[in-house]
Design a protein around this motif. Structure first.
Motif, mmCIF file in Angstrom:
data_model
loop_
_atom_site.group_PDB
_atom_site.id
_atom_site.type_symbol
_atom_site.label_atom_id
_atom_site.label_comp_id
_atom_site.label_asym_id
_atom_site.label_seq_id
_atom_site.Cartn_x
_atom_site.Cartn_y
_atom_site.Cartn_z
ATOM 1 N N TYR A 66 0.932 -1.344 -0.122
ATOM 2 C CA TYR A 66 0.124 0.034 0.221
ATOM 3 C C TYR A 66 0.906 1.375 -0.176
ATOM 4 N N PHE A 67 0.635 2.275 -1.184
ATOM 5 C CA PHE A 67 1.588 3.774 -0.988
ATOM 6 C C PHE A 67 0.410 4.379 -0.002
ATOM 7 N N ILE A 68 -0.097 4.865 0.552
ATOM 8 C CA ILE A 68 -0.732 5.991 1.130
ATOM 9 C C ILE A 68 -0.181 7.291 1.360
ATOM 10 N N THR A 69 -1.243 8.165 0.245
ATOM 11 C CA THR A 69 -0.190 9.514 0.579
ATOM 12 C C THR A 69 -1.724 10.143 1.625
ATOM 13 N N ILE A 70 -0.906 10.880 2.756
ATOM 14 C CA ILE A 70 -2.118 12.267 3.269
ATOM 15 C C ILE A 70 -1.873 12.939 3.056
ATOM 16 N N SER A 71 -3.308 13.063 2.281
ATOM 17 C CA SER A 71 -3.744 14.480 1.733
ATOM 18 C C SER A 71 -4.105 15.805 2.784
ATOM 19 N N SER A 72 -5.249 16.108 1.854
ATOM 20 C CA SER A 72 -6.405 17.003 2.975
ATOM 21 C C SER A 72 -7.521 17.392 1.807
ATOM 22 N N GLY A 73 -8.849 17.938 2.755
ATOM 23 C CA GLY A 73 -9.861 18.579 2.559
ATOM 24 C C GLY A 73 -9.774 19.795 1.622
ATOM 25 N N ALA A 74 -8.839 20.004 1.484
ATOM 26 C CA ALA A 74 -8.440 21.545 0.866
ATOM 27 C C ALA A 74 -7.486 21.092 -0.258
ATOM 28 N N LEU A 104 -3.574 14.445 -5.763
ATOM 29 C CA LEU A 104 -4.797 13.244 -6.262
ATOM 30 C C LEU A 104 -4.125 12.508 -7.557
ATOM 31 N N ARG A 105 -3.170 13.937 -8.141
ATOM 32 C CA ARG A 105 -2.910 13.126 -9.686
ATOM 33 C C ARG A 105 -2.056 12.221 -9.596
ATOM 34 N N ILE A 144 -3.811 4.999 -2.232
ATOM 35 C CA ILE A 144 -4.873 5.974 -1.991
ATOM 36 C C ILE A 144 -4.328 7.032 -1.334
ATOM 37 N N ASN A 145 -5.606 8.168 -1.288
ATOM 38 C CA ASN A 145 -5.071 9.403 -1.077
ATOM 39 C C ASN A 145 -5.887 9.682 -0.064
ATOM 40 N N VAL A 146 -5.872 10.281 1.419
ATOM 41 C CA VAL A 146 -6.363 10.162 2.173
ATOM 42 C C VAL A 146 -6.580 11.386 2.850
ATOM 43 N N HIS A 147 -7.586 11.331 3.418
ATOM 44 C CA HIS A 147 -7.668 13.067 4.166
ATOM 45 C C HIS A 147 -7.817 12.761 5.004
ATOM 46 N N PHE A 205 -10.876 0.810 -2.408
ATOM 47 C CA PHE A 205 -10.508 2.133 -2.218
ATOM 48 C C PHE A 205 -9.169 2.723 -3.664
ATOM 49 N N HIS A 206 -8.763 1.267 -4.014
ATOM 50 C CA HIS A 206 -7.536 1.364 -4.455
ATOM 51 C C HIS A 206 -8.271 2.848 -5.886
ATOM 52 N N ASN A 207 -6.892 3.574 -6.299
ATOM 53 C CA ASN A 207 -6.785 4.786 -7.075
ATOM 54 C C ASN A 207 -8.006 6.051 -6.618
ATOM 55 N N THR A 208 -8.260 6.029 -5.240
ATOM 56 C CA THR A 208 -9.479 6.792 -5.095
ATOM 57 C C THR A 208 -8.653 7.929 -3.663
ATOM 58 N N PHE A 209 -9.880 8.610 -3.438
ATOM 59 C CA PHE A 209 -9.644 9.860 -2.672
ATOM 60 C C PHE A 209 -10.658 9.325 -1.519
ATOM 61 N N VAL A 210 -10.055 9.393 -0.711
ATOM 62 C CA VAL A 210 -11.190 8.936 0.584
ATOM 63 C C VAL A 210 -11.141 9.652 2.176
#
Length: 282
Positions: A159-167, A186-187, A202-205, A246-251
């Motif tokens: 798994y590669f999880i990127t901590i993102s943001s609602g921003a 995201l991209r 997965i990109n995670v807020h 959820f692979h390849n999504t924003f969560v």
């Protein structure tokens, strides 16, 4: 943040209850690498994986802060602490090499290291080098970690999880560097998924949490109502195998995952849902 028609969650709830993972040590034998692990969200995530039995690699810029996290985790699991500036390509390469040398494998990467700045004036009035530094940490830092880690994650179907943001989905006045960089991840997440399909990207807020970084913008304090345990529990769930669709999504950590599964799983697995796209209203 609750853009889907599901319950908005702000703390641990049944679908992400970590206690079964803790009691059964469900992550035994797994190697988890977390950047930005010296405090706040990263430290909470590291603590949860440690309690679940994983071997840890924790990275941040300074050894002393990493030592504090390692001491807090205690001797319950093996922990490798590697001081790393994620914008430094050689430092990240060393981080991954040290991980493989120590543990021989890599199963989960959480790219959590990030930067924000005060949202107080137009970007034309800010130091351009500081503006760019935020971009550099938030996107180049994620890219560097992905570049060196993904070949090893391919071997474990990890798994590669990127901590993102609602921003990432907003245009907040005076927050251009933060919003642009989080949107870019995201991209990048979608490219990881397309070019390395055996890695679950997965990109995670993480939620709106009162961290040191968040407090650079105290006007947003009324919205900082989520706990540090919320993203940690969410990641334990997302990397457990149960939610690989959820692979390849924003969560968003604020979404009740059980309700998302019941209402939206078919749309998500069909593709082109919870991803960045250009949409023209009909």
């Amino acid at each position: 943040m609750s853009d889907l028609d599901v319950t908005a969650r702000h703390d641990i709830y049944p679908a992400i209850d970590p206690e079964p993972h803790f009691s059964k040590k469900t992550y035994s034998g797994k190697v988890v690498l977390i950047t930005g692990a010296s405090k706040g969200i990263g430290e909470s995530i590291a603590t949860f994986y440690a309690k679940a039995g994983a071997k840890l690699v924790i990275a941040a810029r300074t050894q002393t802060t990493l030592d504090g996290v390692q001491k807090a985790i205690g001797g319950s699991t093996e922990v490798l602490a590697v001081p790393t500036d994620v914008t430094d390509t050689k430092a990240v390469e060393n981080l991954i090499k040290s991980t493989i040398s120590k543990f021989g494998r890599l199963d989960i990467v959480v790219a959590n290291a990030g930067k924000a700045d005060p949202w107080d004036k137009p970007f034309t009035e800010k130091d351009p080098n500081e503006w760019w530094k935020t971009i550099e940490v938030n996107i180049r830092g994620v890219y560097n970690v992905a570049h060196y880690a993904i070949p090893h994650l391919e071997k474990t179907s990890g798994y590669f999880i990127t901590i993102s943001s609602g921003a990432a989905h907003m245009c907040i006045p005076f927050a251009s560097a933060y919003c642009v960089s989080k949107h870019a991840t995201l991209r990048l997440n979608e490219f990881i998924a397309q070019e390395h399909p055996t890695v679950k990207a997965i990109n995670v807020h993480p939620g709106s949490i009162k961290t040191d970084t968040a407090m650079l913008n105290p006007a947003w304090v009324p919205y900082m109502i989520d706990t540090l345990q919320l993203p940690a529990g969410t990641l334990l769930a997302l990397t457990s195998g149960k939610y690989d669709w959820f692979h390849n999504t924003f969560v968003s950590s604020n979404w009740d995952l059980a309700e998302v599964e019941a209402k939206y799983k078919d749309k998500i697995t069909a593709g082109n849902f919870l991803v960045s796209k250009f949409s023209v209203p009909q």
